[in-house]
Design a protein around this motif. Structure first.
Motif, PDB file in Angstrom:
ATOM      1  N   HIS A  70       0.834  -1.201   0.000  1.00 47.09           N
ATOM      2  CA  HIS A  70       0.000   0.000   0.000  1.00 47.09           C
ATOM      3  C   HIS A  70       0.873   1.258   0.000  1.00 47.09           C
ATOM      4  CE1 HIS A  70      -3.901   2.007   1.673  1.00 47.09           C
ATOM      5  NE2 HIS A  70      -3.313   2.749   0.787  1.00 47.09           N
ATOM      6  N   LEU A  71       1.983   1.219   0.742  1.00 41.60           N
ATOM      7  CA  LEU A  71       2.904   2.356   0.778  1.00 41.60           C
ATOM      8  C   LEU A  71       3.481   2.620  -0.611  1.00 41.60           C
ATOM      9  CD1 LEU A  71       4.421   4.515   2.351  1.00 41.60           C
ATOM     10  CD2 LEU A  71       6.111   2.774   2.978  1.00 41.60           C
ATOM     11  N   GLU A  72       3.853   1.571  -1.323  1.00 41.91           N
ATOM     12  CA  GLU A  72       4.373   1.735  -2.687  1.00 41.91           C
ATOM     13  C   GLU A  72       3.322   2.357  -3.596  1.00 41.91           C
ATOM     14  OE1 GLU A  72       7.460   1.528  -3.865  1.00 41.91           O
ATOM     15  OE2 GLU A  72       7.942   1.184  -1.760  1.00 41.91           O
ATOM     16  N   LYS A  75       3.073   6.041  -2.801  1.00 42.38           N
ATOM     17  CA  LYS A  75       4.229   6.750  -3.357  1.00 42.38           C
ATOM     18  C   LYS A  75       4.088   6.918  -4.868  1.00 42.38           C
ATOM     19  CE  LYS A  75       7.660   5.510   0.136  1.00 42.38           C
ATOM     20  NZ  LYS A  75       8.856   4.712   0.437  1.00 42.38           N
ATOM     21  N   ASP A  76       3.623   5.867  -5.546  1.00 46.89           N
ATOM     22  CA  ASP A  76       3.453   5.917  -7.004  1.00 46.89           C
ATOM     23  C   ASP A  76       2.350   6.888  -7.421  1.00 46.89           C
ATOM     24  OD1 ASP A  76       5.488   4.076  -7.295  1.00 46.89           O
ATOM     25  OD2 ASP A  76       4.150   2.371  -7.641  1.00 46.89           O
ATOM     26  N   SER A  77       1.357   7.077  -6.553  1.00 46.85           N
ATOM     27  CA  SER A  77       0.236   7.956  -6.883  1.00 46.85           C
ATOM     28  C   SER A  77       0.619   9.435  -6.820  1.00 46.85           C
ATOM     29  CB  SER A  77      -0.930   7.706  -5.933  1.00 46.85           C
ATOM     30  OG  SER A  77      -0.666   8.272  -4.656  1.00 46.85           O
ATOM     31  N   GLY A  78       1.755   9.719  -6.191  1.00 46.72           N
ATOM     32  CA  GLY A  78       2.200  11.104  -6.080  1.00 46.72           C
ATOM     33  C   GLY A  78       1.623  11.839  -4.899  1.00 46.72           C
ATOM     34  N   ALA A  79       0.755  11.182  -4.117  1.00 45.32           N
ATOM     35  CA  ALA A  79       0.117  11.847  -2.974  1.00 45.32           C
ATOM     36  C   ALA A  79       0.932  11.696  -1.692  1.00 45.32           C
ATOM     37  CB  ALA A  79      -1.274  11.276  -2.753  1.00 45.32           C
ATOM     38  N   PHE A  80       1.908  10.796  -1.705  1.00 45.87           N
ATOM     39  CA  PHE A  80       2.631  10.474  -0.476  1.00 45.87           C
ATOM     40  C   PHE A  80       3.681  11.522  -0.114  1.00 45.87           C
ATOM     41  CE2 PHE A  80       6.194   8.589   1.818  1.00 45.87           C
ATOM     42  CZ  PHE A  80       5.528   8.043   2.901  1.00 45.87           C
ATOM     43  N   GLU A  81       3.594  12.010   1.113  1.00 48.03           N
ATOM     44  CA  GLU A  81       4.624  12.889   1.667  1.00 48.03           C
ATOM     45  C   GLU A  81       4.527  12.793   3.186  1.00 48.03           C
ATOM     46  OE1 GLU A  81       5.586  17.612   2.034  1.00 48.03           O
ATOM     47  OE2 GLU A  81       4.728  16.903   0.159  1.00 48.03           O
ATOM     48  N   LEU A  82       5.619  12.383   3.834  1.00 45.68           N
ATOM     49  CA  LEU A  82       5.606  12.282   5.289  1.00 45.68           C
ATOM     50  C   LEU A  82       5.428  13.653   5.914  1.00 45.68           C
ATOM     51  CD1 LEU A  82       8.369   9.716   6.317  1.00 45.68           C
ATOM     52  CD2 LEU A  82       5.910   9.493   6.591  1.00 45.68           C
ATOM     53  N   THR A  83       4.611  13.711   6.947  1.00 46.66           N
ATOM     54  CA  THR A  83       4.385  14.950   7.684  1.00 46.66           C
ATOM     55  C   THR A  83       5.129  14.882   8.998  1.00 46.66           C
ATOM     56  OG1 THR A  83       2.189  15.199   6.709  1.00 46.66           O
ATOM     57  CG2 THR A  83       2.594  16.405   8.741  1.00 46.66           C
TER      58      THR A  83
END
Length: 85
Positions: A70-72, A75-83
């Protein structure tokens, strides 16, 4: 050997509304990703909720532990960014 157990790093996706004083509306749900050091999923969820409640005014709806797959995807969707909180 110090006897202290070290947890593992887990990534949680936290769904929230920006304000607690309004009824939640699905269209306004947002998400952040945070990294938590915990012994297990439940401890991680508790730590994640506590951190978000202490550092923000967000109305938390749901906390989801992300699997590696799910993490991959995130990340691939472009929405992932750690806060950082």
């Amino acid at each position: 050997f110090s006897g202290t157990k070290r947890g593992k790093q887990m990534i949680y996706k936290i769904f929230y509304q920006e304000r607690k004083d309004q009824s939640p509306r699905r269209e306004q749900t947002q998400a952040i990703y945070i990294e938590i050091d915990a012994q297990n999923e439940l401890e991680g969820r508790i730590k994640a909720r506590k951190l978000v409640e202490e550092k923000t005014a967000y109305n938390i709806e749901f906390i989801e532990l992300l699997s590696d797959k799910h993490l991959e995807y995130e990340k691939d969707s472009g929405a992932f960014e750690l806060t950082e909180l």
